[in-house]
Design an enzyme around this catalytic site. Structure first.
Site, PDB file in Angstrom:
ATOM      1  N   GLU A  56      -9.011  55.809 -12.164  1.00  0.00           N
ATOM      2  CA  GLU A  56      -9.310  56.449 -10.880  1.00  0.00           C
ATOM      3  C   GLU A  56     -10.006  57.788 -11.079  1.00  0.00           C
ATOM      4  OE1 GLU A  56      -6.264  59.068  -9.078  1.00  0.00           O
ATOM      5  OE2 GLU A  56      -4.847  57.568  -9.830  1.00  0.00           O
ATOM      6  N   LYS A 191       6.666  59.472  -8.509  1.00  0.00           N
ATOM      7  CA  LYS A 191       7.206  60.832  -8.643  1.00  0.00           C
ATOM      8  C   LYS A 191       8.492  60.970  -7.842  1.00  0.00           C
ATOM      9  CE  LYS A 191       2.605  62.848  -9.224  1.00  0.00           C
ATOM     10  NZ  LYS A 191       1.799  61.656  -8.929  1.00  0.00           N
TER      11      LYS A 191
END
Length: 338
Positions: A56, A191
């Site tokens: 990405e 996360k």
């Protein structure tokens, strides 16, 4: 002819005779007409059935400043190459979706800093139509990877259901993309600023196979554990390749999440970083940072609170995911040749 041979033939046909909407000639710079550009190296690798790993571009534009962002992006590409793969950084440049960037193009993009629009699936049409620059998130990167036949994508960590998401409906488009796009995403879990149990519940609802690499527990980015078990464990690149191949042959239509724990030597900082994350989350809420603005604020603040330790861990897991992702892509390519 077996299914793997048919799959390779389909990819070859796509690149030799692309439909008008998927032109990728090096001279085609027209924005707004749906055209894309695939680099010669990536196109040739896909046509030959060689391993390609998508990367990405949000981590370049919105992850860290220049020149660190360029150094990290270049290092990730080097990891892919050193382990037998072809890297394909995906971005939108001057309104043209690009699959694979040269080092010169990569550095030019890195120098734009946070200028490129953070581009999820919903933003693609707008960025292309306006002739803008877009840093692709997981959802947009998956979309373009699947469009050209890239099966493996290595990144940092996935987005998910945000805390209190049952009230705000703040759910990352990464999850819905995993539910409808058949690309394997290699990431260090999610996360801990997110609601990980609800993230996993939502992935289950979408029919996404979540597999943990070398463990029975879903990793939480900076830490190896989250307290959440996974329904599938894989212990080698070959295990992952067989899982991805089965998904593809069955035409399930969903992606596969390969969750790779951060390496032991960087996991020791997990408790320090976790404390900083909790403090940063509270600060973000107090300052009314919500939605897409919350995560960048929290991560920047965590870097400050940990004296850069979180950034070093972030970079380490990016490299590890690129390494594991490439090994998986190589194993998948070998599987397709059998």
């Amino acid at each position: 002819m077996d299914s793997s041979s048919l799959s390779r033939l389909s990819v070859l046909r796509r690149h030799l005779q692309p439909p008008a909407s998927l032109l990728h000639s090096q001279g085609d710079h027209r924005a707004g007409d749906g055209s894309i550009r695939v680099s010669p190296e990536v196109s040739e690798a896909l046509s030959a059935g060689r391993p390609v790993v998508a990367l990405e571009s949000t981590v370049i534009s919105h992850g860290m400043p220049y020149p660190k962002n360029f150094e990290v992006a270049a290092q990730m590409q080097a990891v892919v190459r050193e382990n037998g793969g072809v890297p394909a950084v995906i971005a939108i440049i001057d309104g043209v979706p690009r699959i694979g960037l040269s080092m010169e193009e990569l550095e030019k993009f890195a120098k734009l800093g946070t200028g490129p629009t953070k581009t999820a699936r919903r933003d693609i049409a707008h960025v292309v139509a306006s002739g803008g620059n877009g840093a692709t998130t997981i959802s947009a990167t998956m979309f373009f990877a699947h469009m050209v036949g890239i099966s493996v994508f290595a990144t940092g960590g996935i987005g998910g259901v945000h805390r209190h998401g049952e009230h705000t409906m703040d759910i990352s488009s990464d999850l819905t993309e995993l539910g409808r796009t058949s690309v394997a995403v290699v990431a260090a879990g999610a996360k801990s600023i997110l609601d990980i149990p609800r993230t996993l519940e939502y992935l289950e609802t979408l029919g996404v196979c979540v597999a943990a690499y070398g463990t029975d527990e879903f990793p939480a980015f900076f830490t190896q554990t989250s307290g959440c078990k996974v329904p599938c464990r894989v212990d080698s690149p070959e295990d992952c390749a067989r899982l991805i191949d089965a998904n593809r042959k069955l035409k399930l239509g969903s992606g596969t999440l390969i969750a790779v724990p951060i390496q032991n030597e960087h996991a020791v900082l997990g408790s320090l970083i976790e404390d900083a994350i909790q403090k940063a989350i509270k600060e973000a809420r107090d300052k009314n940072f919500t939605g897409s603005a919350e995560t960048p604020y929290v991560l920047t603040r965590v870097i400050e609170l940990t004296g850069g330790a979180s950034l070093a861990s972030n970079i380490a897991l990016l490299m590890n995911n690129a390494f594991v992702g490439t090994k998986i892509a190589v194993a998948l390519a070998h599987l397709g040749q059998e």
